[in-house]
Scaffold this active site. Structure first.
Site: not given
Ligand code: TA6
Length: 317
Positions: A170, A274
């Protein structure tokens, strides 16, 4: 501790924020990276000028069980809410161990500046995800300062049962101004739009630019994606292997305000691109291993003066 001759060691263990264990990697020409054992989480990647290339929120909480906001969280065994586990799975808020002698890599290109981490499920983990696994993560700095992450997940079950998982690196890239950034390599591809009930759409022919919240999973993406930062005159090149999908996320102003560990204006200085395997979960039978590789480089670009053809960045090896 310094090496003989006053040089810094290529790999050094020390204490990070709140006393959490971290590993510092240093490459001879001056680039560096930092990896927290908490989450197996890369929180810093600097080029040989000492410039930070990853975004970490000023409000990031370095305190278990809260995942660290920024850097490179490891999403495993579930990406986002694609399953019944907590968002993005549990690997990002477990404490990983250093493995001094991991099984060899098929192609051993390890620089001295690397660390091998391993995560195995605890009894508690097995209650929420009843599958025995070994997750090995190597983080390395290449000679030119490239950041290389290799994940190897093995099914170590003795019950004869396969398991499936989804995964993402991520990565939060640091950008000067999100409005001045474009992403090349995802045009014309299909994507699932998380802001529209994960419905499937097809991207237009142009490079992706940003003027509002975005949360898309691009499917069957090429192995190379470029992120061009117009203002910084810098291009990040993402190379990936074993990871067919690419998630692009920026929360923009409204959602940023709802994220407690992100400053209200910080969305302007981050972009998540990502490398992921989401649409088609990976299934491993007992004894099988999956490998997913991410290679990040940051190269100077003169895109704003029209000298750099983004296609060339994508096509060059
Ligand atoms: O990768 C994108 C995502 O899944 C979004 O939907 C967003 O909410 C982000 O990740 C962050 O997630 P987190 O659980 O780290 O707040």
């Amino acid at each position: 501790m310094a090496a003989a001759g006053g040089d810094k060691l290529p790999m050094e263990m020390c204490k990070g924020i709140n006393g959490l264990d971290k590993v510092v990697l240093r490459e001879a020409r001056g680039s560096s990276a930092e990896v927290y054992l908490y989450g197996g989480h890369v929180t810093s990647w600097k080029n040989d000028h000492g410039e930070e290339l990853l975004f970490v929120s000023s409000k990031a909480v370095f305190k278990p069980p809260k995942p660290i906001r920024g850097g490179i969280p490891i999403c495993f065994p579930q990406f986002a809410s694609h399953g019944g586990l907590e968002s993005h799975g549990f690997a990002r808020n477990r404490v990983w161990s250093i493995e001094s002698d991991p099984p060899p890599f098929p192609t051993n290109s390890a620089s001295k500046a690397h660390v091998d981490l391993i995560l195995k499920p605890t009894e508690e983990d097995l209650k929420i995800w009843p599958h025995s696994f070994e997750f090995r993560l190597r983080v390395a700095l290449g000679p030119g300062g490239d950041l290389l992450l290799t994940s190897r997940v093995r099914n170590t079950s003795t019950d004869g049962k396969p398991f499936s998982f989804t995964f993402a690196y991520h990565t939060y890239f640091a950008v000067s101004d999100i409005s001045e950034v474009r992403v090349e390599g995802l045009e014309t591809l299909d994507y699932l739009d998380n802001l529209q009930s994960k419905e499937r759409f097809t991207e237009q022919g142009d490079a992706i630019t940003f003027e509002s919240e975005i949360d898309k999973i691009y499917l069957s993406t090429p192995t190379k994606i470029a992120i061009l930062d117009h203002e910084k005159k810098r291009t990040f090149v993402v190379r990936k292997d074993g990871l067919p999908d690419a998630v692009v996320w920026n929360p923009w102003d409204k959602r940023a305000k709802a994220i407690a560990d992100l400053g209200d204006e910080e969305y302007k200085h981050m972009l998540c691109v990502e490398a992921a395997a989401v649409e088609k979960p990976i299934t491993l039978k007992p004894g099988e291993e999956w490998k997913g590789r991410l290679e990040l480089s940051a190269v100077p670009s003169s895109y704003c003066s029209g000298q750099l053809d983004p296609q060339k960045v994508l096509q060059s090896s």
